[in-house]
Design a protein around this motif. Structure first.
Motif, short mmCIF file in Angstrom:
data_model
loop_
_atom_site.label_atom_id
_atom_site.label_comp_id
_atom_site.label_asym_id
_atom_site.label_seq_id
_atom_site.Cartn_x
_atom_site.Cartn_y
_atom_site.Cartn_z
N PRO A 299 -1.67 -4.83 -0.92
CA PRO A 299 -1.41 -5.38 -2.26
C PRO A 299 -0.69 -4.40 -3.19
O PRO A 299 -0.80 -3.18 -3.06
CB PRO A 299 -2.81 -5.70 -2.80
CG PRO A 299 -3.65 -5.92 -1.58
CD PRO A 299 -3.10 -4.96 -0.55
N LEU A 300 0.03 -4.97 -4.13
CA LEU A 300 0.87 -4.20 -5.06
C LEU A 300 0.11 -3.09 -5.78
O LEU A 300 0.63 -1.98 -5.95
CB LEU A 300 1.46 -5.18 -6.09
CG LEU A 300 2.24 -4.58 -7.26
CD1 LEU A 300 3.51 -3.89 -6.75
CD2 LEU A 300 2.59 -5.67 -8.28
N PHE B 13 3.36 -11.31 -6.93
CA PHE B 13 4.63 -11.89 -6.49
C PHE B 13 4.49 -13.34 -6.03
O PHE B 13 5.48 -13.99 -5.72
CB PHE B 13 5.22 -11.05 -5.35
CG PHE B 13 5.54 -9.65 -5.78
CD1 PHE B 13 6.58 -9.40 -6.65
CD2 PHE B 13 4.80 -8.58 -5.33
CE1 PHE B 13 6.88 -8.11 -7.07
CE2 PHE B 13 5.08 -7.29 -5.74
CZ PHE B 13 6.13 -7.05 -6.61
N SER B 14 3.26 -13.82 -5.96
CA SER B 14 3.04 -15.20 -5.50
C SER B 14 3.36 -16.18 -6.62
O SER B 14 3.12 -15.91 -7.80
CB SER B 14 1.58 -15.37 -5.06
OG SER B 14 1.28 -16.74 -4.92
N SER C 217 13.39 1.10 0.22
CA SER C 217 12.35 1.89 0.87
C SER C 217 11.11 2.06 -0.01
O SER C 217 10.07 2.48 0.48
CB SER C 217 12.88 3.29 1.22
OG SER C 217 13.15 4.02 0.04
N GLY C 218 11.21 1.75 -1.30
CA GLY C 218 10.09 1.98 -2.22
C GLY C 218 8.83 1.23 -1.77
O GLY C 218 8.90 0.03 -1.47
N THR C 219 7.71 1.94 -1.71
CA THR C 219 6.50 1.31 -1.17
C THR C 219 6.06 0.11 -2.01
O THR C 219 5.48 -0.84 -1.48
CB THR C 219 5.34 2.33 -1.12
OG1 THR C 219 5.21 2.94 -2.40
CG2 THR C 219 5.60 3.40 -0.08
N VAL C 220 6.34 0.17 -3.32
CA VAL C 220 5.95 -0.95 -4.19
C VAL C 220 6.58 -2.25 -3.72
O VAL C 220 5.96 -3.31 -3.73
CB VAL C 220 6.35 -0.64 -5.65
CG1 VAL C 220 6.38 -1.89 -6.51
CG2 VAL C 220 5.39 0.38 -6.23
N TRP C 221 7.83 -2.16 -3.27
CA TRP C 221 8.57 -3.40 -2.95
C TRP C 221 8.09 -4.05 -1.67
O TRP C 221 8.37 -5.22 -1.42
CB TRP C 221 10.07 -3.14 -2.92
CG TRP C 221 10.49 -2.38 -4.14
CD1 TRP C 221 11.03 -1.14 -4.20
CD2 TRP C 221 10.33 -2.80 -5.50
NE1 TRP C 221 11.22 -0.74 -5.49
CE2 TRP C 221 10.80 -1.75 -6.32
CE3 TRP C 221 9.84 -3.95 -6.11
CZ2 TRP C 221 10.79 -1.82 -7.71
CZ3 TRP C 221 9.82 -4.02 -7.49
CH2 TRP C 221 10.29 -2.96 -8.27
N GLY C 222 7.36 -3.31 -0.87
CA GLY C 222 6.78 -3.91 0.33
C GLY C 222 5.83 -5.03 -0.02
O GLY C 222 5.66 -6.00 0.74
#
Lengths: 111, 803
Positions: free
Chosen positions: B164-165, B767-768, B38-43
């Motif tokens: 974006p992160l 993450f790219s 659920s952590g927003t960062v991981w989206g």
């Protein structure tokens, strides 16, 4: 102080297992939306267990499952490598993934 | 109470405290951002621009190649640029937004009080006002329509793609992109290349060191014979007239932090088909800008209605290719170093008015609020004079008497047409059309090199260069002017925060330029020996320019014609001409020996000559120890020569030392060496050896490393530290301790084998796989293809829809 339905649940193996599975699925499902889902997942998985240590163990197991789901999602997205390369943030995530359900499982010691 | 009851009570308390702590304290922020699943960062780890997208401008496709360069195809130009905007928004939005915040003075609102000074400066100069005026000029034009389509594409990506992160880490939301934001990015580029406070520094030096010493250490023109346009005698470098005020050292230091890092510059050259194996021209360009994470450039290929077919790099936030190649030509830019900024003091009345000639005028003044994350808001007075903005750090109420408050005239404060020029350059069909486009390139002043497929070559200086006058006579912009006495007036065409014309600026035909040069090299050195007008008060030392010309001349006079491989080899040349300049000093040191340090104390009776430096070939290779010693000796020598004298004169600690050309050409018995250059150089050699030993470095690559940092400076966001070649003095330019170097290397030919490379990757998404996939190749001096061929497969399909 333990509600009667929990006592009955713990004494019936098949109902206990079903309840545990249901709790895990519900909790992990909720954890996809909010961090409190992991707390709840640990608590729900712990409550049907016969002893407090087993309850906490179940909570920890939910945490392992949540972490596996988390890493699996990233693997499928092709971003597992960069996530593991983040260092502190990912260690924090793994600690929260394992710790929140385990902490939630302490509720087994109350009921 | 029995044991079980106690346990239940304790656990209840622990649970309650734990859950309460998580929900009601700062811990909740960490849980919200970092909890797995659920952590927003991981989206942000699931971002991947692909699929079908609605576009109000019609059909387009995007095919990413192996280097994540988007190849955009569309039948309609606006449809194409909607897609380009979508790619910029998907790949680089955080970077764009950060630059916008920087230039608009809105950084502190997200990063806190560390950015308050920056926000105050950017509000005072009022880049936002200049960008708004520039958009008002462009709106409704053909270029303005394309910019709007691009902006819509950016915003569509913002809505459709995952955030974006960086926003997730900092917990703030992106705001929609606007046309004015595009032009703020343009202003940021222009400021980075022409926003110089050199006038104030030299004025301060004149005050503290005297005019003669300042002329010696910071000459307007350096004494060398390799200007860009070779030949001519060289103009006088003296400064006429006194400064209207004494610069305030604190103000000079403060303003210096808002200039580009030292080392911003570039190389480019063009050779005609007369000298090439193919018979076609070659264009090479490597702009030396800030080496950032992600890179300052974004590579793209856009194919639209005939003749639009352009590939190269843009700045994220700007739709068009700035440096690149199209169906007919290839081009590049380097900084021309033209002086397009002036500073003024005023006689004030104390009630918000100032004298301007025979008139009394009021400052146009307003108060703005700088929002500060986790801190108190800061009020800032934004003031305009007849010349432009008014800058101040800490006004002390003396009303400009000391130069702690200054009026500023800068060409970038006007509504300029540069975006229109670049838009037209992207479809230019050869030299003539490129020249027509570049005539509208109002800012920044650049050295533009171009070649076309018909064999035409071209060099011209772009941008408006003001002609200053005092009492109707032209003057140089080398001192602080008395604005009230109407000194250093710009022509009537200059309208800050409005539309300027070219009236009062150096006419295009009278700026330095050459049509159809055989070969021409630009490396920020002096433009020409005999300019018709005053151009600049300072250029880069001639090291890179002379080396490029040496190599081009040598090849041209040989039996071997030039080709792309040769051009790339020149771009990667690591011979440091500073070595030749300083070799006599090193020889002298070898004769007297080097003092060494023993047990923490200096010993003057143990000497070791720097013999290996005398056998060295001057190449700045990472595997050699000699360049390490040479570079550090030079640093120590520079410091030992000037620092004490500067401190004694009361110059601030961060006052820049004279450049290496000046240091290397001072007479051996100069007073700056206290009459004995060799002794100073020998001490410096000892200090350099000590430093290297203390740090444990074995060779140049141990110190000369790529160290690009993300604005957040989180270890995982920064690029890896890689050993690399080059130095501030080599054509292969790299500043190890600074953050500048070759931000793009391009060698363009007309045989379909143009090549280029970015220092990093084309995606700004951590993450790219393309976040840093070109970095190692860049550090190794490799290139990748820059073909204008659309790869197979479509990643994003744009279809007619509401967008």
């Amino acid at each position: 102080m333990t509600p009667e339905f929990l006592t009955e649940l713990r004494e019936d193996d098949s109902r206990r297992v079903a309840a545990t599975n249901g709790a895990v699925l519900l909790g992990v499902g909720l954890s996809l939306f909010h961090w409190s889902g992991l707390l709840l997942a640990g608590a729900l998985a712990a409550l049907p267990q016969r002893t407090v240590p087993r309850g906490i163990g179940a909570g920890f197991g939910v945490g392992v499952l949540a972490v596996v789901v988390f890493l699996g999602q990233l693997w499928l997205a092709g971003t597992l490598g960069p996530v593991l390369g983040m260092g502190q943030p990912v260690w924090l995530a793994l600690a929260l993934g394992l710790g929140l359900p385990t902490f939630g499982a302490l509720v087994r010691g109350v009921f | 109470m029995n044991e079980e009851t106690t346990r239940r009570a304790v656990l209840s308390a622990v649970l309650g405290a734990g859950v309460g702590g998580m929900a009601l304290t700062d811990a909740r922020s960490y849980l919200t951002r970092f909890t797995p699943n659920s952590g927003t960062v991981w989206g942000a780890a699931n971002r991947n621009a692909a699929g079908s997208v609605d576009s109000p401008y019609g059909a387009a496709t995007v095919s990413y190649d192996d280097d994540h360069v988007p190849h955009v195809e569309a039948d309609d130009e606006r449809a194409a640029y909607f897609a380009v905007g979508y790619c910029h928004g998907a790949d680089r939005f955080f970077q764009m937004d950060l630059y916008r915040r920087l230039m608009a003075g809105e950084l502190a609102a997200v990063v806190g009080d560390v950015a308050v000074d920056s926000d105050v400066f950017h509000r005072q100069l009022d880049f936002a006002g200049a960008a708004e005026a520039t958009w008002e000029r462009a709106e409704g034009t053909a270029t303005g329509d394309v910019v709007e389509a691009y902006v819509d594409g950016v915003n569509h990506a913002l809505e459709r793609e995952s955030t974006p992160l960086e926003y997730r880490l900092l917990s703030f939301e992106p705001r929609e992109w606007t046309p004015t934001a595009c032009l703020l990015i343009s202003k940021q580029i222009a400021w980075g290349l022409t926003g110089s406070f050199r006038t104030l520094r030299t004025a301060l030096a004149r005050d503290r060191l005297g005019s003669e010493a300042t002329e010696e250490l910071y000459p307007r023109l350096m004494d060398h014979d390799v200007p860009i346009i070779r030949g001519g005698d060289g103009a006088s470098g003296t400064v006429a007239g006194a400064d209207a005020a004494t610069p305030e050292p604190g103000m000079v230091s403060w303003l210096g932090s808002f200039e580009s890092d030292p080392g911003v510059g570039s190389n480019s050259w063009v050779v005609s088909g007369e000298h090439t194996a193919s018979g076609d021209p070659i264009v090479a360009n490597d702009p030396h800008l800030n080496l950032t994470v992600p890179p300052v450039w974004y590579e793209q290929h856009v194919v639209g209605p005939d003749p639009l077919d352009v590939r190269g790099v843009s700045f994220p936030g700007v739709p068009f290719v700035i440096i690149g190649q199209n169906h007919a030509g290839a081009w590049g830019f380097t900084n021309a170093g033209a002086d397009v900024i002036d500073f003024y003091t005023y006689e004030t009345t104390g009630d918000g008015s100032y004298r301007y000639g025979d008139e009394t005028r009021e400052f146009d003044s307003r108060t703005e609020t700088v929002a500060v994350a986790d801190g108190e808001d800061v009020e800032v007075t934004v003031k305009r004079s007849v010349h432009g903005s008014v800058l101040t750090q800490y006004p002390d109420g003396d009303e400009f008497e000391r130069a702690d408050e200054l009026g500023v005239a800068w060409t970038g404060l006007s509504a300029t047409r540069t975006v229109e020029a670049v838009h037209e350059l992207n479809v230019a069909g050869g030299v003539d059309e490129a020249e027509a486009a570049i005539r509208k390139f109002d800012e920044p002043t650049q050295s533009f090199v171009y070649a076309d497929s018909d064999g035409g070559t071209y060099y011209w200086v772009t941008g408006q260069i003001p002609i200053r006058t005092t009492d109707g006579e032209p003057v140089r912009g080398t001192r602080i002017f008395d604005g009230s006495a109407r000194e250093g007036e710009w022509g009537a065409g200059y309208t800050p925060f409005g539309e300027s014309s070219w009236e009062g600026f150096v006419p295009f035909e009278e700026k330095p330029g050459v049509r159809n040069p055989d070969s021409l090299a630009t490396a920020n050195q002096r433009l020409t020996g005999d300019p018709e007008h005053y151009i600049s008060e300072g250029y880069a030392p001639p090291f890179r320019g002379s080396r490029i010309y040496d190599r081009l001349d040598e090849r041209a006079s040989s039996d071997e014609p030039m080709d792309a491989a040769f051009a790339r080899d020149v771009q990667l040349d690591t011979l440091d001409p500073r070595y030749e300049l300083f070799r006599p000093t090193i020889e002298a040191v070898a004769e007297v020996g080097v003092p060494t340090t023993e047990d923490g104390g200096s010993s003057t009776d143990a000497f070791e000559p720097p013999e290996s430096l005398l056998d060295w070939d001057g190449e700045m290779r990472p595997g050699d120890p000699e360049p390490l010693l040479f570079e550090h000796w030079l640093r120590e020598f520079r410091s030992a020569t000037f620092e004490d004298a500067f401190a004694d004169a009361g110059l601030p600690e961060d006052f820049p030392n004279p450049n290496d050309w000046i240091l290397g050409t001072l007479p051996a018995d100069s007073e700056w060496f206290d009459g004995d250059r060799t002794a100073v150089a020998a001490e410096a050699m000892g200090a350099a050896r000590d430093r290297i030993a203390d740090e444990g470095w074995d060779d140049y690559g141990d110190w000369n490393r790529v160290r690009f940092s993300h604005p957040f400076d989180q270890p995982f966001l920064n690029y890896d530290r890689l050993r690399t070649a080059g130095s501030p003095g080599t054509v292969r330019n790299f500043h190890s301790e600074g953050s500048t170097g070759a931000s793009w290397r391009m060698v363009a030919t007309f045989d379909g084998d143009s090549r280029a490379i970015l220092p990093g990757g084309n995606s700004g998404d951590y993450f790219s796989a393309h976040y840093d996939d070109q970095l190692q190749a860049w550090a190794n001096g490799e290139y990748k293809p820059m073909r204008r061929k659309v790869p197979d497969g479509i990643d994003i399909t744009f279809e007619e829809g509401d967008g």
